[in-house]
Design an enzyme around this catalytic site. Structure first.
Site, short mmCIF file in Angstrom:
data_model
loop_
_atom_site.label_atom_id
_atom_site.label_comp_id
_atom_site.label_asym_id
_atom_site.label_seq_id
_atom_site.Cartn_x
_atom_site.Cartn_y
_atom_site.Cartn_z
N GLY A 124 35.56 39.61 65.21
CA GLY A 124 34.16 39.22 65.33
C GLY A 124 33.49 38.68 64.10
N GLY B 175 40.04 36.69 64.72
CA GLY B 175 40.56 35.48 65.36
C GLY B 175 39.91 34.27 64.70
N TYR C 256 27.87 28.13 74.98
CA TYR C 256 27.02 28.97 74.12
C TYR C 256 25.90 28.19 73.45
CZ TYR C 256 31.56 31.47 74.15
OH TYR C 256 32.74 32.06 74.51
N CYS D 84 32.26 13.86 83.57
CA CYS D 84 31.20 13.55 84.52
C CYS D 84 30.20 14.70 84.60
CB CYS D 84 31.80 13.29 85.89
SG CYS D 84 33.07 12.03 85.83
N GLU D 85 29.57 14.99 83.48
CA GLU D 85 28.55 16.05 83.39
C GLU D 85 27.54 15.63 82.35
OE1 GLU D 85 28.54 19.24 84.75
OE2 GLU D 85 30.50 18.97 85.71
N TYR E 136 38.72 28.57 69.49
CA TYR E 136 38.11 28.50 70.83
C TYR E 136 37.80 27.08 71.28
CZ TYR E 136 37.76 33.47 69.85
OH TYR E 136 38.07 34.76 69.53
C1 LIG Z 1 37.87 38.15 70.88
C2 LIG Z 1 38.41 39.39 70.32
C3 LIG Z 1 38.83 39.41 68.98
C4 LIG Z 1 38.66 38.25 68.05
O1 LIG Z 1 37.34 37.90 67.91
P1 LIG Z 1 36.89 36.82 66.82
O2 LIG Z 1 35.44 36.70 67.02
O3 LIG Z 1 37.62 35.56 67.15
O4 LIG Z 1 37.29 37.35 65.50
C5 LIG Z 1 39.40 40.58 68.51
N1 LIG Z 1 39.54 41.66 69.32
C6 LIG Z 1 39.16 41.65 70.61
C7 LIG Z 1 39.36 42.85 71.42
C8 LIG Z 1 38.57 40.52 71.15
O5 LIG Z 1 38.18 40.53 72.41
#
Ligand SMILES: *Cc1c(COP(=O)(O)O)cnc(C)c1O
Length: 424
Positions: free
Chosen positions: A244, A283, A325, A352-353, A382
């Site tokens: 996150g 991520g 988002y 087409c949006e 993403y």
């Molecule tokens: C999406 C997710 C992540 C990675 O989130 P990021 O915002 O890309 O760092 C890690 N753990 C879980 C369980 C997730 O759902």
């Protein structure tokens, strides 16, 4: 008016004397000529150094959340740099295993794992299963019994009720969530108790994920404070604080580094008396900043007194984040990265949006014209992974560039690919 802030470009981006962009020593205009557009270009050395930074910040056990961007080359890269790999579905697990990642390095997530997914994970011998519900505890028990597999190491996903300041759709830690078992109601402790007593699994810890695009590391400190009593009361050996960590997408934003995040989490854990191994699973923070997407301008539509639409050859099928988002991005011309950008345009795709927007309020150089390349930075997370075939648009290829070499790791989809599953 100002040029693109260079901080939004990948670490190993350079701007040549004529203002042309190179990434990893490869000229981006030439890459587009060779591989076509739209095109994802990833700075491989940056990906590697973000992985190494995560391992240094959290130690062994830190996992790359594959859903942000997954292909075999990325899975191998994260593995080579010492990260474990989070997979959230049977499909992600299949990609990771087919990349040769040892199952013991995989962490299996998902709020609704099917019996088949659990069977496959247990048979492969994944390193950890993060359990999201009582139903899943039932399913693991019955699968372990019926298949005679070894009892897997599990973490219980708990919901700490911490609200990270982020977009509502990205917020997963608040009480009203499909993810995890709530700490506040006592549900989390009941699940931990049950897992600890079950002969069909080996409880090793708890896990929480408070949301995505979190800019304030203090949110993770609050998360650790809420989780500490459970970790300590049950003397659990592991705690995962999830992913996150936010990244800066546009001018004026700034985000904490993985190093700062790790230091905050570790300090909070030690202050809360946690002796457990504390890990995380970034991520976006690993992959977002490392890539740019390169498009070709197909049409420029100037509507007097209203706005100018700059349409490119991709769109919501390679980057759905603005639609999902309302996410913001910057735009620039790879042939003139350091040029002033006085012209306001809306960068749109070819779908087409009306909502098929890539950059709602972009600024570009005044001499932008049809046939130009236009690029968006910070598109490594993403975009490719959430891409689609909407309008039967073929998904773009992915290049890893490093030291003057470009390596195609995902090829462009073909029209034949579009018919591959069509058996009617
Ligand atoms: C999406 C997710 C992540 C990675 O989130 P990021 O915002 O890309 O760092 C890690 N753990 C879980 C369980 C997730 O759902």
């Amino acid at each position: 008016m100002s040029p693109l802030p260079p901080a939004l470009l990948p670490d190993n981006a350079t701007i040549g004397p004529a203002g042309r962009l190179a990434i990893g020593g490869c000229d981006v205009v030439e890459l587009a000529a060779e591989f076509g557009t739209p095109l994802f270009v990833y700075d491989e050395a940056e990906l590697r150094s973000r992985c190494r930074e995560a391992v240094a910040a959290f130690g062994d056990g830190v996992a790359y959340a594959g859903k942000a961007f997954l292909c075999r080359a990325m899975a191998r890269l994260a593995h080579e740099e010492g990260m474990h790999l989070d997979v959230a579905t049977g499909g992600e697990m299949h990609v990771a295993l087919s990349a040769g990642i040892p199952a013991a390095r995989l962490v299996m997530h998902g709020n609704n794992k099917s019996s088949r997914e659990l069977e496959a994970a247990l048979q492969a011998g994944v390193g950890r299963i993060v359990v999201d519900s009582h139903d899943e505890l039932d399913r693991i028990e019955s699968t372990v019994t019926s298949e005679g597999c070894d009892a897997p190491a599990v973490l219980i996903r708990v919901n700490p009720g911490v609200e990270a300041h982020t977009h509502e759709f990205l917020r997963t830690g608040a009480a009203d969530s499909k993810f995890g078992l709530a700490v506040e109601s006592g549900e989390a402790r009941r699940a931990v108790d049950r897992a600890a007593a079950s002969p069909a699994m080996r409880l090793v810890g708890i896990h929480a994920h408070i949301g995505s695009q979190v800019f304030d590391v203090a949110s993770f400190r609050r998360e650790v404070d809420v989780l500490a009593p459970i970790v300590n009361d049950f003397a659990l050996p592991e705690l995962s604080v999830g992913g996150g960590l936010g990244v800066a997408y546009v001018e004026g934003e700034s985000a904490p580094s993985i190093t700062e995040w790790g230091a905050t989490v570790r300090r909070a854990a030690s202050e809360a008396g946690i002796g457990a191994r504390v890990t995380a699973e970034p991520g976006r923070a690993i992959v977002a900043h490392a890539a740019v997407t390169v498009y070709t301008v197909g049409t420029l539509k100037r509507i007097d007194g209203i706005r100018t639409y700059l349409a490119v050859d991709g769109g919501m099928s390679d980057n759905p984040r603005p639609v999902l988002y309302g996410s913001g991005y910057e735009a620039f011309l790879p042939r003139a990265v350091d040029a002033a950008r006085p012209e306001r345009v809306r960068v749109v795709g070819k779908h087409c949006e009306s909502g098929d927007i890539i950059v709602a309020e972009a600024r570009v150089p005044a001499d932008v014209s049809v046939g130009d390349l236009v690029a968006t930075p910070v598109t490594g997370a993403y975009g490719h992974s959430m891409g689609s075939n909407y309008n039967m648009v073929r998904r773009p290829p992915v290049l890893f560039v490093k030291d003057g070499n470009a390596r195609l790791v995902v090829r462009r989809e073909t029209y034949e690919d579009l018919l591959g599953r069509d058996v009617g």
